[in-house]
Design an enzyme around this catalytic site. Sequence first.
Site, mmCIF file in Angstrom:
data_model
loop_
_atom_site.group_PDB
_atom_site.id
_atom_site.type_symbol
_atom_site.label_atom_id
_atom_site.label_comp_id
_atom_site.label_asym_id
_atom_site.label_seq_id
_atom_site.Cartn_x
_atom_site.Cartn_y
_atom_site.Cartn_z
ATOM 1 N N ASP A 116 -10.432 0.890 7.535
ATOM 2 C CA ASP A 116 -9.203 0.128 7.733
ATOM 3 C C ASP A 116 -8.000 1.035 7.486
ATOM 4 O O ASP A 116 -8.031 1.949 6.670
ATOM 5 C CB ASP A 116 -9.159 -1.157 6.906
ATOM 6 C CG ASP A 116 -9.121 -0.955 5.405
ATOM 7 O OD1 ASP A 116 -9.448 0.146 4.941
ATOM 8 O OD2 ASP A 116 -8.787 -1.920 4.702
ATOM 9 N N PHE A 130 -13.818 9.088 0.615
ATOM 10 C CA PHE A 130 -12.689 8.138 0.599
ATOM 11 C C PHE A 130 -12.983 6.944 1.493
ATOM 12 O O PHE A 130 -12.113 6.478 2.241
ATOM 13 C CB PHE A 130 -11.396 8.836 1.036
ATOM 14 C CG PHE A 130 -10.624 9.437 -0.111
ATOM 15 C CD1 PHE A 130 -11.282 9.967 -1.202
ATOM 16 C CD2 PHE A 130 -9.242 9.487 -0.094
ATOM 17 C CE1 PHE A 130 -10.585 10.525 -2.263
ATOM 18 C CE2 PHE A 130 -8.528 10.053 -1.150
ATOM 19 C CZ PHE A 130 -9.207 10.566 -2.229
ATOM 20 N N ASP A 156 -14.064 2.925 2.378
ATOM 21 C CA ASP A 156 -13.319 1.725 2.004
ATOM 22 C C ASP A 156 -13.952 0.946 0.863
ATOM 23 O O ASP A 156 -13.268 0.193 0.169
ATOM 24 C CB ASP A 156 -13.174 0.818 3.231
ATOM 25 C CG ASP A 156 -12.374 1.498 4.325
ATOM 26 O OD1 ASP A 156 -11.185 1.764 4.102
ATOM 27 O OD2 ASP A 156 -12.941 1.792 5.393
ATOM 28 N N ASP A 204 -11.573 -4.359 3.095
ATOM 29 C CA ASP A 204 -12.500 -3.273 2.775
ATOM 30 C C ASP A 204 -13.951 -3.680 3.020
ATOM 31 O O ASP A 204 -14.778 -2.865 3.420
ATOM 32 C CB ASP A 204 -12.336 -2.846 1.314
ATOM 33 C CG ASP A 204 -11.045 -2.096 1.056
ATOM 34 O OD1 ASP A 204 -10.473 -1.557 2.024
ATOM 35 O OD2 ASP A 204 -10.610 -2.048 -0.099
ATOM 36 N N GLY A 242 -11.166 -14.173 -12.600
ATOM 37 C CA GLY A 242 -10.362 -12.961 -12.569
ATOM 38 C C GLY A 242 -9.853 -12.591 -13.945
ATOM 39 O O GLY A 242 -10.346 -13.059 -14.971
ATOM 40 N N ASP A 297 -8.712 -4.121 -4.712
ATOM 41 C CA ASP A 297 -7.413 -3.660 -4.224
ATOM 42 C C ASP A 297 -6.329 -4.539 -4.830
ATOM 43 O O ASP A 297 -6.495 -5.757 -4.917
ATOM 44 C CB ASP A 297 -7.347 -3.732 -2.691
ATOM 45 C CG ASP A 297 -6.489 -2.619 -2.107
ATOM 46 O OD1 ASP A 297 -5.383 -2.401 -2.624
ATOM 47 O OD2 ASP A 297 -6.938 -1.975 -1.140
ATOM 48 N N CYS A 339 0.810 -1.221 0.000
ATOM 49 C CA CYS A 339 0.000 0.000 0.000
ATOM 50 C C CYS A 339 0.843 1.270 0.000
ATOM 51 O O CYS A 339 0.320 2.362 -0.236
ATOM 52 C CB CYS A 339 -0.947 -0.006 1.205
ATOM 53 S SG CYS A 339 -2.292 -1.207 1.034
#
Length: 352
Positions: A230, A50, A52, A92, A140, A69, A18
């Site tokens: 978080d 902003f 999560d 999140d 995915g 993410d 991050c």
Amino acid sequence: MPTNNDLRLTQTVQKGGCAAKVPAVELRAILKSVRFPPASPNLLVDGAHFDDAAIYQINESMALVQTLDFFTPIVDDPYSFGQVATANALSDVYAMGGRPVTAMAILAVPLATFTNEVTARILQGASDLLREARTDFVGGHSIDDDTLKFGMSVTGMVHPARVWSNQGAKAGDALILTKPLGTGAATAALKRSAVTESDIEDVITSMRTLNNVVDCVEPRLLGAVHAATDITGFGLSGHGMQMAKASQKSLIIELPRVPVFERAPALLQEGFLTKAHRTNKSYTESALRLTGLQPWQELVIHDPQTSGGLLLSVASESAAELLNAIRARFHRAEIIGRVEEAGGESTLTIRA
């Protein structure tokens, strides 16, 4: 080609985890120039504060939690990287009071330099953690890229009346943090070969731990949580400030109560920092009030967390009971402060 045994993932990228986020100040500037479509009335939570994840109401008893993410490697071991990235993405959903139900992988991999074994181990780490989270791995998307990146797009479910966000903190609430700070410094030291993964096993274990507070406590206690977020790339300072501003309150944090990984103070003093330490400080300086902090303490509040803990704003009369319940999973969770009326300006005060 490097094999799973001799490849160090952190050495293949310039930034990891991050800490590689676009700095909050720059991101806000970019978003100001974008014209977004009008929101549906069913969209209960969007990106305005902003938060999560997004919350989209389906009916009176069901709402979707949507998030994604991904990031570059934060650890060297492929299996651990898959688990950390997955725990970070699922976090999140937990931060919104929901439970994840499906996940889709986001994978960019340099096929010319990585063996299939390495990529498979990343996906296996993710798959095993999704099994623990009782979340279906439904597919995915992958691309051949110059830099390894991995993450998840996650869909969760929550009752519309039990949504958490960063907007609901109330004066008098207690603030609970579920995980220690210091992943940024520890992983910066790992990348620079100053520590090994075994040296920071407590950090890696924490980053792999699911932020599933919802299943740790009785349903009646979940209603005592008024706000949540978080703590990830913008640090305790950035995410705490965002909760204060979104809730139009002020947060008071007592730093001696804040859990910190054992090696973090020394690593911060030795200069194992990231660009995010500086950008997080810049992002929060107008709202931040610091009292009596040592230099390393000023750094740890800006430390960019990867798969960090939840910051919960909880009714004071229920805080001790909730803390006791979640310590079965989050052994170092602590009550770190309180919420007060803003008095005209939302601020984040951190005291030594």
